[in-house]
Write a protein that holds these residues in place. Structure first.
Motif, PDB file in Angstrom:
ATOM      1  N   ASP A 117     -10.026   3.784   3.591  1.00 51.95           N
ATOM      2  CA  ASP A 117      -9.740   3.310   2.232  1.00 51.95           C
ATOM      3  C   ASP A 117     -10.459   1.983   2.026  1.00 51.95           C
TER       4      ASP A 117
ATOM      5  N   TRP B  47     -13.429   5.329  -1.129  1.00 50.25           N
ATOM      6  CA  TRP B  47     -13.122   5.854   0.196  1.00 50.25           C
ATOM      7  C   TRP B  47     -14.396   6.245   0.930  1.00 50.25           C
TER       8      TRP B  47
ATOM      9  N   HIS C 219      -7.205  -2.964  -2.889  1.00 49.70           N
ATOM     10  CA  HIS C 219      -5.801  -3.152  -2.496  1.00 49.70           C
ATOM     11  C   HIS C 219      -5.614  -3.050  -0.981  1.00 49.70           C
TER      12      HIS C 219
ATOM     13  N   HIS D  16       0.842  -1.198   0.000  1.00 51.20           N
ATOM     14  CA  HIS D  16       0.000   0.000   0.000  1.00 51.20           C
ATOM     15  C   HIS D  16       0.884   1.258   0.000  1.00 51.20           C
TER      16      HIS D  16
ATOM     17  N   HIS E 162      -4.171   9.073   1.646  1.00 59.31           N
ATOM     18  CA  HIS E 162      -3.341   8.048   2.298  1.00 59.31           C
ATOM     19  C   HIS E 162      -2.525   8.624   3.438  1.00 59.31           C
TER      20      HIS E 162
HETATM   21 FE   LIG Z   1      -5.164   2.937  -0.887  1.00 57.70          FE
END
Ligand SMILES: [Fe+2]
Length: 217
Positions: free
Chosen positions: A163, A128, A167, A29, A81
Motif C-alpha cells: 500500500d 498500490w 495514509h 488504517h 488490505h
Molecule cells: Fe490503505
C-alpha cells in the motif's frame, strides 16, 4: 456458493510493535479497512435489490453505474488490505522460498533486480504495488495500481500487496517521496515471507487444479 456479507478480520500484526510503522498508523488504517467492509456490503446489497426491470442504465451517470463502480473500489479495498495486514508482522529479511525461486527465473537480474524493480514501482504507483501470480501462464510480476481497483489484470492472484497511499506512511515518515521510500523499507522490514509463500502456494495449487481439471475434460 452464494455470496455472503464480508467481515473485518483480525491480524497478528496488530498484536505486536512493528519496526517503523506506528500503532497509530496501523489503527487508523484499520478503520479505513472497516469502512471498505461496510461499503462493500452496502453496495452489494443494493446491487441485488435494484429493480432491474425499471432501473436506468446510463453510461454517463446512473445509480446502477455509480454503485457498480464504487463496489469494486470498496471490495478491492477490503481484499488488498486483507493481504497487506496479513503479511505484516514478520521479521523481514530477504525474499525466500518458492517466491524467490520464481523471481530468480522471471527477472533477468533475478531477486536483486526485482528488489530494485519493486521499490521503483512503489515510487511510480499512486495507490498500490501488487506482486501477482498469473494463473494463465504461471509467471510472477509487479503490477502498479493507481487506486485499489485500477490496473489489475484478470487471473492475477495478489501474492504481495504494498500500500503506497499516503495514509500508509504520511504520519510516520511524512508525505514526501523520501518519506514514501523510508516507509517502503519499513514495510519490507516487517514483512512475513512465510505468509507471502503461503499465498503463492495457494495460487500455484489453483493453477495446477485448473490444469488437471482441463486435462480431464
Ligand atoms: Fe490503505
Amino acid at each position: 456458493m452464494p455470496w455472503d456479507e464480508i467481515v473485518a478480520r483480525k491480524f497478528p500484526a496488530f498484536e505486536k510493535e512493528l519496526d517503523g510503522i506506528s500503532k497509530t498508523t496501523m489503527d487508523n488504517h484499520y478503520k479505513l479497512y472497516e469502512g471498505y467492509v461496510k461499503k462493500t456490503n452496502e453496495c452489494r446489497k443494493r446491487l441485488v435489490e435494484f429493480d432491474y426491470a425499471e432501473i436506468e442504465g446510463n453510461q454517463v451517470f446512473s445509480d446502477l453505474r455509480a454503485v457498480s463502480v464504487d463496489y469494486t473500489f470498496a471490495l478491492l479495498g477490503f481484499k488488498n488490505h486483507d493481504l497487506y495486514f496479513g503479511h505484516l508482522g514478520g521479521e523481514g529479511g530477504e525474499p525466500s522460498g518458492r517466491f524467490a525461486e520464481l523471481l530468480e527465473g522471471e527477472y533477468p537480474g533475478g531477486v536483486e533486480m526485482w528488489k530494485h524493480a519493486v521499490r521503483k514501482a512503489a515510487s511510480a504507483a499512486r495507490g498500490w504495488v501488487m506482486v501477482g501470480y498469473d494463473l494463465n501462464d504461471g509467471s510472477i510480476f509487479n503490477y502498479v495500481m493507481d487506486t485499489q481497483n485500477l490496473w489489475a489484470v484478470y487471473n492475477m492472484v495478489p501474492i504481495l500487496a504494498l500500500d503506497v497511499y499516503e495514509h500508509a506512511y504520511a504520519g510516520d515518515f511524512g508525505a514526501t517521496p523520501d518519506g514514501r521510500k523510508q516507509y517502503v523499507e519499513a514495510f519490507f522490514n516487517n514483512l512475513d515471507w512465510d505468509h507471502v509463500n503461503r499465498q503463492l502456494a495457494q495460487a500455484e495449487a489453483a493453477r495446477k487444479g485448473a490444469e488437471e481439471a482441463g486435462a480431464n475434460e
